[in-house]
Enzyme design. Structure first.
Site, short mmCIF file in Angstrom:
data_model
loop_
_atom_site.label_atom_id
_atom_site.label_comp_id
_atom_site.label_asym_id
_atom_site.label_seq_id
_atom_site.Cartn_x
_atom_site.Cartn_y
_atom_site.Cartn_z
N ASP A 196 15.76 -33.85 25.09
CA ASP A 196 16.53 -35.06 24.77
C ASP A 196 15.74 -36.32 25.16
O ASP A 196 16.07 -37.42 24.71
CB ASP A 196 17.87 -35.07 25.53
CG ASP A 196 18.92 -34.18 24.88
OD1 ASP A 196 18.83 -33.93 23.67
OD2 ASP A 196 19.84 -33.74 25.60
N HIS A 243 9.54 -40.99 45.44
CA HIS A 243 9.10 -39.68 45.91
C HIS A 243 10.30 -38.73 45.82
O HIS A 243 10.58 -38.00 46.77
CB HIS A 243 8.58 -39.76 47.35
CG HIS A 243 7.25 -40.40 47.50
ND1 HIS A 243 6.25 -39.91 48.31
CD2 HIS A 243 6.72 -41.50 46.90
CE1 HIS A 243 5.18 -40.68 48.23
NE2 HIS A 243 5.43 -41.65 47.40
N TYR A 272 22.90 -40.19 18.08
CA TYR A 272 23.43 -40.14 19.43
C TYR A 272 23.72 -41.55 19.90
O TYR A 272 22.95 -42.46 19.66
CB TYR A 272 22.43 -39.47 20.37
CG TYR A 272 22.93 -39.33 21.78
CD1 TYR A 272 23.62 -38.19 22.18
CD2 TYR A 272 22.75 -40.35 22.70
CE1 TYR A 272 24.10 -38.06 23.48
CE2 TYR A 272 23.23 -40.23 24.00
CZ TYR A 272 23.90 -39.09 24.37
OH TYR A 272 24.39 -38.97 25.65
N HIS A 326 0.76 -36.60 44.57
CA HIS A 326 1.43 -37.79 45.03
C HIS A 326 2.90 -37.72 44.60
O HIS A 326 3.69 -37.04 45.26
CB HIS A 326 0.69 -39.02 44.48
CG HIS A 326 1.20 -40.34 44.99
ND1 HIS A 326 0.57 -41.52 44.72
CD2 HIS A 326 2.27 -40.65 45.73
CE1 HIS A 326 1.24 -42.51 45.29
NE2 HIS A 326 2.28 -42.00 45.91
N HIS A 344 8.70 -46.22 40.83
CA HIS A 344 7.97 -45.19 41.56
C HIS A 344 8.88 -44.65 42.66
O HIS A 344 9.46 -45.43 43.40
CB HIS A 344 6.71 -45.81 42.18
CG HIS A 344 5.98 -44.90 43.13
ND1 HIS A 344 5.60 -43.63 42.81
CD2 HIS A 344 5.56 -45.10 44.42
CE1 HIS A 344 4.97 -43.08 43.84
NE2 HIS A 344 4.95 -43.94 44.83
#
Lengths: 233, 233, 233, 233
Positions: free
Chosen positions: A122, A99, A231, A173, A97
């Site tokens: 991608d 910001h 890839y 958020h 998490h």
């Protein structure tokens, strides 16, 4: 004596330390966690500890009900959100998490980040979902626990698989990302920030920018993730 | 025993390592290649290897049909695009592909980058072309091979010379740049990103910003590249 | 012989040196100060001294009437603004003034920075206030002194507490932040710049972006600052 | 044997090396020069030499007619512009030309940078002027020489003093700044870039942003530059 959870503590520490290095967090605005599925626990950053002062032994071990199992510090205030996702999404090995600036700016608009190019394709075949803000009762209740359910509810509503789409914006958020490993979750946070930045630039140059055509979405995703992926090594 | 291609391997390694240093690539999102025309091959970055872990001996040698000639790793997934350009554009010595932020944001809009100032005109006399996305059959077919043809077709349609215009945006995808040497191709990628950034700022300040007048375009290009050029040593 | 104010001089020096490290000041465009309430003085940066050349012994000690008490250099030209705030806001321990890019750009628009997300609500429950430019008589008069009153007047008009809202934009000028300690004031300057940047991005993506709902504002602020706060150690 | 111009060569070298450190130039896109008024010459960066390879002995000495007096390298392609400004503006001691991103983006729009805040007013009391692009005959003629006249003509038309306004945008091209010393000219280039960036942000938040009121313009300029200036030591 070494902790029985030494390995995930160190992995959690390393993952958290990558966040400021990748420019994804300011001060304490983020946290990474790592699950040990066999032990039924995860390691997470302690709440409010600056990255510059973080040490591996500060990492807190909690179970999937968010109960602390080991550690001298209080775990991240977002611990319950991580716990819910680990409990119900059984193949998630790490959660991040942040910001981060551009992803959070999109979350503030309550808009999905439109899929506009192959950099996005991608990594996922759909717009980056933005879950709507919760209703007031959920916010005033068990907030961080409900945040986990808000994420899962949004995935159900859209019929998305958490194993294919490894990121979401929580409206107003900020982003959460995950993956089979915490390294992948950290990678996804950095990719999300770059995709958010490119989309920001494209929509401000051309507000009616068209969505990426389906053939390109499928081609780019499949060459990296499909059964015939070519890839990587 | 040294490889017969040691020289281009090292040049390729050096060029690839410059891309993150110039802020042009995140993680593995880019690749540089170097041709050896006399040997009929080129050196290219291996697929999906992070720059921090890349070593000169990882570089892969392939021919202009994209067949691997030497190397233990799988070459970049974009290898066929490089191969087509080397095969048909005989004076190209190096090619660079990135997903640099501003250039890619323009590619996502499917718009050419308008020529608005002398920074742009010092390097090319036309808008930076943006090739349209390919039709679905090409995408589903030999995609990376077709990407090379899409680039060449766009240059033919516009009547551009690859020796004068050394860069293109592939619509919805990202930029490719090239040059007589790979050093020039890397330089062109950095210049393109800066030109893309300046154009972004100018069009968001003034959406009806006028195109650079022709006399200034010619003056700046000629003083650097014309027969009477007086820029440089 | 050591100064009686050695401790606040050093704290002031450290706080000032953090400003360029956090990317908040260019050249000499900022200053931090630290109060010693028992002595009735504060330490502040000398005027116009580049950060690279600043030494702890250059820090100037002045009283709350802005009269120099100790120091060989002239104090910051903004000293009177600091003095007024210290004099009337008795629990302020440190003040920071910068011309950080995004916060200053908002100040130039004379608009409050709207509260759009939890990053903002983690720190304050209202829009970041922008005080209107002063009338001409105040500007031509005791300008820096009046700037302090302009800030306090704006807080009175809005009925804000300086202990809850620790930042303001002075319209057409730039931000001031404060806190119980100078470390908190520096932190607030960095948070303000990031909040200003996110709000900039959100309003340019979506000009009609809605304000954050009240339940989220209260939840995020209270979990960090309320009587039942559970953020941090 | 030391050059008679050793002192200005070294000052010129130092000033040029600051430009990439301040983030104002990419590759070779800029140049700084230093005048020696008593000798009637100035020192300037050689053309097209990357900053990483620049050495003090590479600096070229030319007179105010742009004739090379000393040096093994060709001087900057912009030398004639510097020469004209030194010849007619007798108190200029140093000149800097960059293609810094935000200032150049404004130059591309052919708009003056509006004075919107005190950061701007601390340095000049008017909008940053943008000289219009030259007519075609001037461009095709003695271009760099004419660029100097274009700058001076614009100042005459606006009735600006080069001693009060030490910067200009050349429309569609890029900024030039100057000062009594080259250090001041370098400083002005960095200030201009920051002012350009803040103005960019303000006008994209609020397209009808009002110009700074005259009382604030005068107050901020005079406290730093007026006869009763009280800024600095």
């Amino acid at each position: 004596m070494k902790s029985a959870y030494q390995s995930i503590k160190e992995a959690c520490y390393e993952a958290n330390m990558q966040l400021p290095q990748l420019g994804l967090v300011l001060f304490t605005f983020g946290n990474a966690s790592v699950a040990d599925r066999s032990a039924g626990v995860f390691a997470i950053k302690p709440s409010g500890v600056p990255y510059a002062m973080l040490k591996p032994e500060d990492i807190v071990i909690v179970d999937f009900e968010a109960v602390v199992v080991e550690g001298n510090k209080r775990p991240s205030s977002d611990t319950k959100t991580h716990a819910v996702l680990y409990k119900y999404w059984e193949n998630v090995g790490g959660i991040v998490h942040t910001h981060s600036t551009y992803a959070t700016a999109w979350a503030q608009t309550q808009l999905d980040i439109p899929i506009l190019g192959t950099t996005h394709a991608d990594h996922l075949t759909v717009d980056v979902p933005c879950a709507p803000p919760m209703d007031d009762a959920m916010i005033k209740g068990n907030y961080e626990h409900e945040t986990g359910f808000q994420i899962m509810t949004d995935f159900k509503r859209r019929n998305y698989s958490y194993e294919e789409v490894e990121m979401i914006l929580v409206g107003n958020h900020a982003p959460f990302t995950w993956g089979k490993s915490v390294e992948k979750a950290v990678y996804n946070s950095a990719v999300l920030e770059e995709v958010a930045r490119m989309a920001y630039l494209s929509v401000t140059i051309r507000p009616d920018v068209p969505r990426l055509k389906d053939a390109l979405i499928q081609k780019h995703y499949q060459r990296k993730h499909g059964t015939d992926a070519y890839y990587g090594q």
